[in-house]
Design a protein around this motif. Sequence first.
Motif, PDB file in Angstrom:
ATOM      1  N   THR A 161       0.836  -1.189   0.000  1.00 32.87           N
ATOM      2  CA  THR A 161       0.000   0.000   0.000  1.00 32.87           C
ATOM      3  C   THR A 161       0.877   1.249   0.000  1.00 32.87           C
ATOM      4  O   THR A 161       0.619   2.223  -0.703  1.00 32.87           O
ATOM      5  CB  THR A 161      -0.915   0.005   1.231  1.00 32.87           C
ATOM      6  OG1 THR A 161      -1.702  -1.183   1.224  1.00 32.87           O
ATOM      7  CG2 THR A 161      -1.839   1.210   1.221  1.00 32.87           C
ATOM      8  N   VAL A 162       1.934   1.204   0.809  1.00 33.79           N
ATOM      9  CA  VAL A 162       2.908   2.293   0.869  1.00 33.79           C
ATOM     10  C   VAL A 162       4.300   1.693   0.781  1.00 33.79           C
ATOM     11  O   VAL A 162       4.594   0.698   1.439  1.00 33.79           O
ATOM     12  CB  VAL A 162       2.794   3.096   2.183  1.00 33.79           C
ATOM     13  CG1 VAL A 162       3.833   4.212   2.215  1.00 33.79           C
ATOM     14  CG2 VAL A 162       1.404   3.655   2.364  1.00 33.79           C
ATOM     15  N   CYS A 163       5.145   2.292  -0.027  1.00 34.76           N
ATOM     16  CA  CYS A 163       6.518   1.843  -0.158  1.00 34.76           C
ATOM     17  C   CYS A 163       7.421   2.932   0.418  1.00 34.76           C
ATOM     18  O   CYS A 163       7.397   4.070  -0.053  1.00 34.76           O
ATOM     19  CB  CYS A 163       6.841   1.593  -1.628  1.00 34.76           C
ATOM     20  SG  CYS A 163       8.383   0.716  -1.875  1.00 34.76           S
ATOM     21  N   ILE A 164       8.179   2.594   1.453  1.00 35.37           N
ATOM     22  CA  ILE A 164       9.087   3.544   2.091  1.00 35.37           C
ATOM     23  C   ILE A 164      10.467   3.373   1.468  1.00 35.37           C
ATOM     24  O   ILE A 164      11.072   2.304   1.566  1.00 35.37           O
ATOM     25  CB  ILE A 164       9.153   3.309   3.612  1.00 35.37           C
ATOM     26  CG1 ILE A 164       7.760   3.382   4.239  1.00 35.37           C
ATOM     27  CG2 ILE A 164      10.101   4.303   4.256  1.00 35.37           C
ATOM     28  CD1 ILE A 164       7.055   4.698   4.054  1.00 35.37           C
ATOM     29  N   ILE A 165      10.963   4.421   0.800  1.00 29.82           N
ATOM     30  CA  ILE A 165      12.277   4.377   0.156  1.00 29.82           C
ATOM     31  C   ILE A 165      13.175   5.399   0.844  1.00 29.82           C
ATOM     32  O   ILE A 165      12.893   6.603   0.812  1.00 29.82           O
ATOM     33  CB  ILE A 165      12.181   4.681  -1.350  1.00 29.82           C
ATOM     34  CG1 ILE A 165      11.146   3.759  -2.015  1.00 29.82           C
ATOM     35  CG2 ILE A 165      13.552   4.517  -2.011  1.00 29.82           C
ATOM     36  CD1 ILE A 165      10.912   4.074  -3.485  1.00 29.82           C
ATOM     37  N   ALA A 166      14.243   4.916   1.477  1.00 29.61           N
ATOM     38  CA  ALA A 166      15.168   5.794   2.192  1.00 29.61           C
ATOM     39  C   ALA A 166      16.387   6.083   1.315  1.00 29.61           C
ATOM     40  O   ALA A 166      17.020   5.155   0.798  1.00 29.61           O
ATOM     41  CB  ALA A 166      15.610   5.139   3.491  1.00 29.61           C
ATOM     42  N   PHE A 167      16.692   7.344   1.155  1.00 29.34           N
ATOM     43  CA  PHE A 167      17.899   7.775   0.449  1.00 29.34           C
ATOM     44  C   PHE A 167      18.903   8.198   1.527  1.00 29.34           C
ATOM     45  O   PHE A 167      18.791   9.276   2.116  1.00 29.34           O
ATOM     46  CB  PHE A 167      17.576   8.929  -0.502  1.00 29.34           C
ATOM     47  CG  PHE A 167      16.711   8.510  -1.657  1.00 29.34           C
ATOM     48  CD1 PHE A 167      17.265   8.144  -2.871  1.00 29.34           C
ATOM     49  CD2 PHE A 167      15.327   8.467  -1.518  1.00 29.34           C
ATOM     50  CE1 PHE A 167      16.465   7.745  -3.939  1.00 29.34           C
ATOM     51  CE2 PHE A 167      14.518   8.071  -2.574  1.00 29.34           C
ATOM     52  CZ  PHE A 167      15.094   7.706  -3.791  1.00 29.34           C
ATOM     53  N   LEU A 168      19.877   7.319   1.803  1.00 33.17           N
ATOM     54  CA  LEU A 168      20.819   7.523   2.896  1.00 33.17           C
ATOM     55  C   LEU A 168      22.068   8.256   2.420  1.00 33.17           C
ATOM     56  O   LEU A 168      22.389   8.245   1.230  1.00 33.17           O
ATOM     57  CB  LEU A 168      21.200   6.169   3.506  1.00 33.17           C
ATOM     58  CG  LEU A 168      20.037   5.331   4.044  1.00 33.17           C
ATOM     59  CD1 LEU A 168      20.568   4.055   4.671  1.00 33.17           C
ATOM     60  CD2 LEU A 168      19.202   6.120   5.048  1.00 33.17           C
ATOM     61  N   PRO A 169      22.807   8.882   3.346  1.00 30.33           N
ATOM     62  CA  PRO A 169      24.019   9.615   2.954  1.00 30.33           C
ATOM     63  C   PRO A 169      25.101   8.699   2.395  1.00 30.33           C
ATOM     64  O   PRO A 169      25.087   7.477   2.587  1.00 30.33           O
ATOM     65  CB  PRO A 169      24.478  10.250   4.276  1.00 30.33           C
ATOM     66  CG  PRO A 169      23.261  10.287   5.126  1.00 30.33           C
ATOM     67  CD  PRO A 169      22.473   9.059   4.758  1.00 30.33           C
ATOM     68  N   ASP A 170      26.056   9.298   1.715  1.00 29.70           N
ATOM     69  CA  ASP A 170      27.216   8.581   1.192  1.00 29.70           C
ATOM     70  C   ASP A 170      27.979   7.932   2.346  1.00 29.70           C
ATOM     71  O   ASP A 170      27.973   8.429   3.475  1.00 29.70           O
ATOM     72  CB  ASP A 170      28.122   9.557   0.433  1.00 29.70           C
ATOM     73  CG  ASP A 170      29.219   8.843  -0.337  1.00 29.70           C
ATOM     74  OD1 ASP A 170      30.260   8.549   0.286  1.00 29.70           O
ATOM     75  OD2 ASP A 170      29.032   8.577  -1.536  1.00 29.70           O
ATOM     76  N   ILE A 171      28.649   6.828   2.077  1.00 27.05           N
ATOM     77  CA  ILE A 171      29.377   6.091   3.111  1.00 27.05           C
ATOM     78  C   ILE A 171      30.478   6.948   3.737  1.00 27.05           C
ATOM     79  O   ILE A 171      30.875   6.729   4.882  1.00 27.05           O
ATOM     80  CB  ILE A 171      29.961   4.781   2.531  1.00 27.05           C
ATOM     81  CG1 ILE A 171      30.511   3.877   3.634  1.00 27.05           C
ATOM     82  CG2 ILE A 171      31.027   5.091   1.497  1.00 27.05           C
ATOM     83  CD1 ILE A 171      29.459   3.348   4.571  1.00 27.05           C
ATOM     84  N   TYR A 172      30.979   7.944   3.010  1.00 23.95           N
ATOM     85  CA  TYR A 172      32.013   8.807   3.567  1.00 23.95           C
ATOM     86  C   TYR A 172      31.467   9.770   4.614  1.00 23.95           C
ATOM     87  O   TYR A 172      32.231  10.388   5.347  1.00 23.95           O
ATOM     88  CB  TYR A 172      32.704   9.597   2.448  1.00 23.95           C
ATOM     89  CG  TYR A 172      33.643   8.747   1.634  1.00 23.95           C
ATOM     90  CD1 TYR A 172      34.924   8.451   2.100  1.00 23.95           C
ATOM     91  CD2 TYR A 172      33.253   8.221   0.406  1.00 23.95           C
ATOM     92  CE1 TYR A 172      35.795   7.655   1.368  1.00 23.95           C
ATOM     93  CE2 TYR A 172      34.111   7.428  -0.335  1.00 23.95           C
ATOM     94  CZ  TYR A 172      35.385   7.151   0.143  1.00 23.95           C
ATOM     95  OH  TYR A 172      36.240   6.359  -0.584  1.00 23.95           O
ATOM     96  N   GLU A 173      30.168   9.900   4.696  1.00 22.33           N
ATOM     97  CA  GLU A 173      29.554  10.755   5.712  1.00 22.33           C
ATOM     98  C   GLU A 173      29.187   9.915   6.934  1.00 22.33           C
ATOM     99  O   GLU A 173      28.085   9.395   7.043  1.00 22.33           O
ATOM    100  CB  GLU A 173      28.321  11.453   5.149  1.00 22.33           C
ATOM    101  CG  GLU A 173      28.624  12.416   4.006  1.00 22.33           C
ATOM    102  CD  GLU A 173      27.384  13.189   3.567  1.00 22.33           C
ATOM    103  OE1 GLU A 173      26.504  13.405   4.419  1.00 22.33           O
ATOM    104  OE2 GLU A 173      27.309  13.562   2.385  1.00 22.33           O
ATOM    105  N   GLY A 174      30.135   9.747   7.800  1.00 23.43           N
ATOM    106  CA  GLY A 174      29.895   9.008   9.036  1.00 23.43           C
ATOM    107  C   GLY A 174      30.326   7.566   9.000  1.00 23.43           C
ATOM    108  O   GLY A 174      30.300   6.887  10.034  1.00 23.43           O
TER     109      GLY A 174
END
Length: 297
Positions: A161-174
């Motif tokens: 019904t709802v698709c949650i798509i997370a756009f996470l930071p680049d691996i170099y950030e943290g």
Amino acid sequence: GGAGEEAKPKTAFYANTAVLELDVGDIQTALKDPTPIIIEFYAPWCGQCQSLKANYAAAADNVKRNNFPVRVASMDCDDEANKEICQQFGVQALPTIVYREAKAEANAFKVYEGERTEEAFYKFAVGLAGDGVKARPVVELTDQNALQGECLGFGGHGMSTVCIIAFLPDIYEGGKSARNSYLATLKELAESEKASQDQGFLWTVPGAQAGLESTFGIEAYGYPSIVAYLPEKSAYIVYADTLNADDLSRFISSLRRGARFKSSGALTAVDAPKWNGEDAPALEEDEFSLEDLMGDD
């Protein structure tokens, strides 16, 4: 209903629903099964039973669709053959709803006294299922198969019904600690929302799904950003606030109350490398001699 059982169309009342109809011939077998069970004692002529029917059947259908280990059952107390059983359960008014928890004694039934809405029945059934209800996975969006399997309905879960798509930071950030922290938050969210089973959870990183980033305008929001996408309507809304499970749960709740979505059209994912779980590789630095910097003078 539930636990993969097929409903038995013994009466017209609950025919073509996932409600498991019981009678004097199979009640003892049903009681020997340790799977949690909810039983509604009803009569077809009962006005309150007729009013309850749609909510109870809808909850049973949802339990069965998600294959939860709970049986949502009924017994017609107007049937002369069933009346003794109804009396043994202490039925004095119709409808009466009883339930038995997992690992309880065969006859250790309690009277259900909760609300009689579809949502209330369903949540109660999920509670009885306990550890038998598994949260949806949080899947890295590395190709179209992942998008289809968790969101668009061609995988094992059906269309979300709802698709949650997370756009996470680049691996170099943290580094990996920050990324794992984000993923832990998404898994906590999936766990808190497991009762509904109607949300898919995906994540990706900058540039891996550039087409989707462009579609959702992620550049304007930055990372991390969360997109709630409605596959059935090809529409989305972006969440770019604090990334913690409580705030995300409130965000999802707000979607159910109505939110202003933007049209996106159909989604397509491209093949992208899968994160290996490791930290960011060290950046190579160019070496310069003092002579190179000062020149020939």
